[in-house]
Design an enzyme around this catalytic site. Structure first.
Site, PDB file in Angstrom:
ATOM      1  N   GLY A   1       2.274 -10.291  -5.628  1.00  0.00           N
ATOM      2  CA  GLY A   1       1.973  -9.038  -6.318  1.00  0.00           C
ATOM      3  C   GLY A   1       0.850  -8.232  -5.694  1.00  0.00           C
ATOM      4  N   CYS A   2       0.385  -8.661  -4.529  1.00  0.00           N
ATOM      5  CA  CYS A   2      -0.655  -7.889  -3.865  1.00  0.00           C
ATOM      6  C   CYS A   2      -0.053  -7.212  -2.645  1.00  0.00           C
ATOM      7  CB  CYS A   2      -1.793  -8.792  -3.398  1.00  0.00           C
ATOM      8  SG  CYS A   2      -2.439  -9.836  -4.695  1.00  0.00           S
ATOM      9  N   GLN A   3      -0.490  -5.964  -2.403  1.00  0.00           N
ATOM     10  CA  GLN A   3       0.034  -5.258  -1.233  1.00  0.00           C
ATOM     11  C   GLN A   3      -0.530  -5.861   0.055  1.00  0.00           C
ATOM     12  OE1 GLN A   3      -0.550  -0.937   0.018  1.00  0.00           O
ATOM     13  NE2 GLN A   3       0.964  -0.773  -1.602  1.00  0.00           N
ATOM     14  N   SER A   4      -1.780  -6.350  -0.003  1.00  0.00           N
ATOM     15  CA  SER A   4      -2.312  -7.094   1.127  1.00  0.00           C
ATOM     16  C   SER A   4      -2.199  -8.567   0.760  1.00  0.00           C
ATOM     17  CB  SER A   4      -3.764  -6.735   1.352  1.00  0.00           C
ATOM     18  OG  SER A   4      -4.525  -7.128   0.225  1.00  0.00           O
TER      19      SER A   4
END
Ligand SMILES: Cc1ncc(COP(=O)(O)O)c(C=O)c1O
Lengths: 138, 414
Positions: A51-54
């Site tokens: 769920g994290c873009q990075s």
């Protein structure tokens, strides 16, 4: 220090910036830079928070009765958030970790990062830390 | 398309901006600068009014009632079909089928062809820069039918290596499905060249026009492809609607894959005879207000003309590209001086997420991430990019402010 005391310390630390968001974010970026890196052996698929873009890796272990967190992220602002979370939660018992409401995030004006659409996945990070704490305490 | 071929019509951006109420918003106390038009464009008051007037004055189900409202709603809905057919220069408005958008249209084409043309082991050609929506339906079919996806590679400048297509074609190849404009790079696919190859090998040509329809004039009669799909929400219209255009021969040939009320002539428990024309592919109550808003959006653009819009946006793209190129830390992808209004870039040693987060604090909306083109990200060897994409209401002044703040952000992240 208790979780509450650390939270208060962080709130005080951010208070000097007032409405100056640039100062606040510069501080967050510095916190990220100072977090250091996670051991390569912990940067595994299983430790990636979804769920994290990075990419964010979280390693959790139990020492005596306390849960110890270490983490790293590719994005520096996310890393700053991670650094704050570790500072607040790491080194406490599972019970303390699970019960805390983390009110400091709102108080330091970073509540926008808690919205479900935020691509930095702070919410996922918090959930994962609490889940790990539960698992390790069993 | 070259700028010099375009008629010299200047847009009055100042007047146009007044049509978009959302541009008055402040974000973090700063005036909104909306550079995420590739994801969805903002809506002019004319579109908002069309939708709102429909619900206030005309709302009724279509194609079935005897009463006045139903007749008026049906007329408005069918008039929208005519407006859109005319905009794309389509001979019969029945070739314009209303869908839920690009993704829905692509699924309908894929499922229809899967039930008619495609055989076990067949091959489909896609490009390296396809949006996931133009990969996943074909991939799902291929996985279930021992099929294969063949991918047109990139040149060093990230344009498509069209010379490689011939080598990808075998006797099992049936379809080329390709983006008209890359949503990540803004590069324009040379459809004329691809059409020649498709015709030579008797391949079906499907065009994902999600990112071309907003920016350039498209003449579907001249373009002469099998299928052409786009979404209303990226062309100043409402979300949840779009079109599936099909060439005349497919209108009777493509099997119905979404049967339902409204698509039929007669039904018995033994047998159904489907309607002719567009209705055959429009089951259930459609997005009536969306379609009416869509037509209002098309009318809105047509008052300026697509050539004027293209010219305005190309000026913005070239201006922004040259300003970005002056910043030493910036790496540009898909650089070209003749492309649609999309620019992708990265800042050396920083994650796109950080740049996007800080730009947002200055009221600048950009997109960061993989833009639903993960295979392209893998080819570029990056986790994501920062994408800015322009629309009719964007200005050079906004670009100047963006460049100033980008420099500041780069400094903060150093
Ligand atoms: C090239 C391309 N294809 C398909 C899509 C999907 O469009 P929609 O989400 O409107 O169905 C998009 C939108 O992001 C796109 O840019």
């Amino acid at each position: 220090m208790s979780i509450k005391e650390i939270e208060n310390e962080i709130v005080e630390e951010f208070e000097i910036f007032g409405d100056d968001w640039e100062g606040k974010y510069e501080h967050l970026i510095d916190l990220g830079k100072n977090l250091g890196t996670l051991k390569e052996e912990y940067k595994i698929e299983n430790n990636i928070i979804q769920g994290c873009q990075s990419r964010v890796w979280l390693h959790s272990e139990k020492k005596d009765n306390n849960i110890i967190f270490s983490a790293e992220s590719e994005a520096i602002i996310t890393k700053g958030m991670v650094a704050l979370m570790i500072r607040v939660l790491s080194g406490h018992t599972a019970k303390e970790i699970i019960e805390t409401k983390l009110e400091f995030i709102d108080k330091i004006g970073l509540k926008e990062h808690l919205s479900p659409t935020r691509a930095n996945g702070l919410v996922s990070m918090i959930n994962r830390m609490k889940m790990d704490a539960i698992t390790l305490s069993k | 398309m070259l700028v010099k071929e375009l008629k010299h019509i200047e847009l009055n951006t100042e007047a146009i901006r007044k049509d978009f109420p959302i541009l008055n918003r402040k974000i973090n106390g700063m005036p909104l600068i909306y550079f995420d038009n590739g994801a969805t464009s903002q809506k002019p008051q004319q579109v908002i009014d069309a939708v709102s007037n429909y619900y206030s004055n005309t709302n009724s189900n279509i194609h079935r009632g005897v009463h006045t409202l139903s007749r008026e709603a049906t007329e408005a809905f069918e008039n929208a079909r005519k407006v859109i057919a005319k905009h794309f220069n389509v001979k019969s408005d029945q070739q314009i089928i209303f869908t839920a958008g690009t993704t829905d249209s692509l699924n309908m084409v894929c499922n229809g062809l899967a039930r008619s043309v495609l055989k076990q082991g067949d091959e489909i050609i896609l490009s390296s820069y396809e949006h996931h929506s133009n990969i996943l339906p074909w991939q799902l079919w291929a996985q279930e039918n021992k099929g294969q996806l063949k991918v047109i590679p990139l040149n060093a400048d990230q344009s498509l290596d069209l010379n490689a297509i011939e080598n990808l074609i075998s006797e099992k190849t049936k379809i080329i499905s390709i983006a008209h404009v890359s949503n990540t790079l803004g590069l324009i696919t040379d459809l004329d060249k691809i059409k020649i190859i498709a015709k030579k090998h008797n391949l079906i040509l499907v065009v994902d026009a999600a990112q071309s329809a907003p920016h350039m004039a498209v003449d579907l009669e001249k373009l002469d492809v099998d299928f052409y799909v786009c979404s209303a929400h990226k062309i100043y219209g409402p979300t949840g609607t779009g079109i599936l255009y099909m060439s005349e021969k497919w209108l009777s040939k493509l099997p119905v894959t979404k049967p339902g009320g409204g698509t039929i002539k007669t039904v018995s428990f033994e047998k159904t005879e489907y309607a002719d024309g567009a209705l055959r592919f429009e089951p259930g109550t459609p997005n009536i207000s969306g379609v009416i808003g869509f037509a209002a959006a098309i009318n809105y653009m047509d008052q300026f003309g697509m050539d004027a819009i293209y010219k305005h946006e190309l000026e913005l793209v070239n201006y922004a590209q040259s300003k970005l190129a002056e910043i030493p830390q910036v790496m540009l992808y898909g650089k070209s001086n003749d492309k649609a209004a999309v620019i992708s870039f990265n800042v050396k040693n920083t994650h796109p997420f950080d740049v996007g987060t800080l730009l947002d604090k200055y009221g600048i909306a950009v997109r960061t991430g993989h833009h639903c083109t993960q295979p392209l990200m893998n080819l570029l060897c990056v986790p994501g990019t920062i994408r800015i994409s322009f629309a009719i209401y964007n200005t050079k002044t906004e670009i100047d402010f963006f460049i100033e703040k980008l420099k500041k952000v780069i400094d903060m992240l150093k």
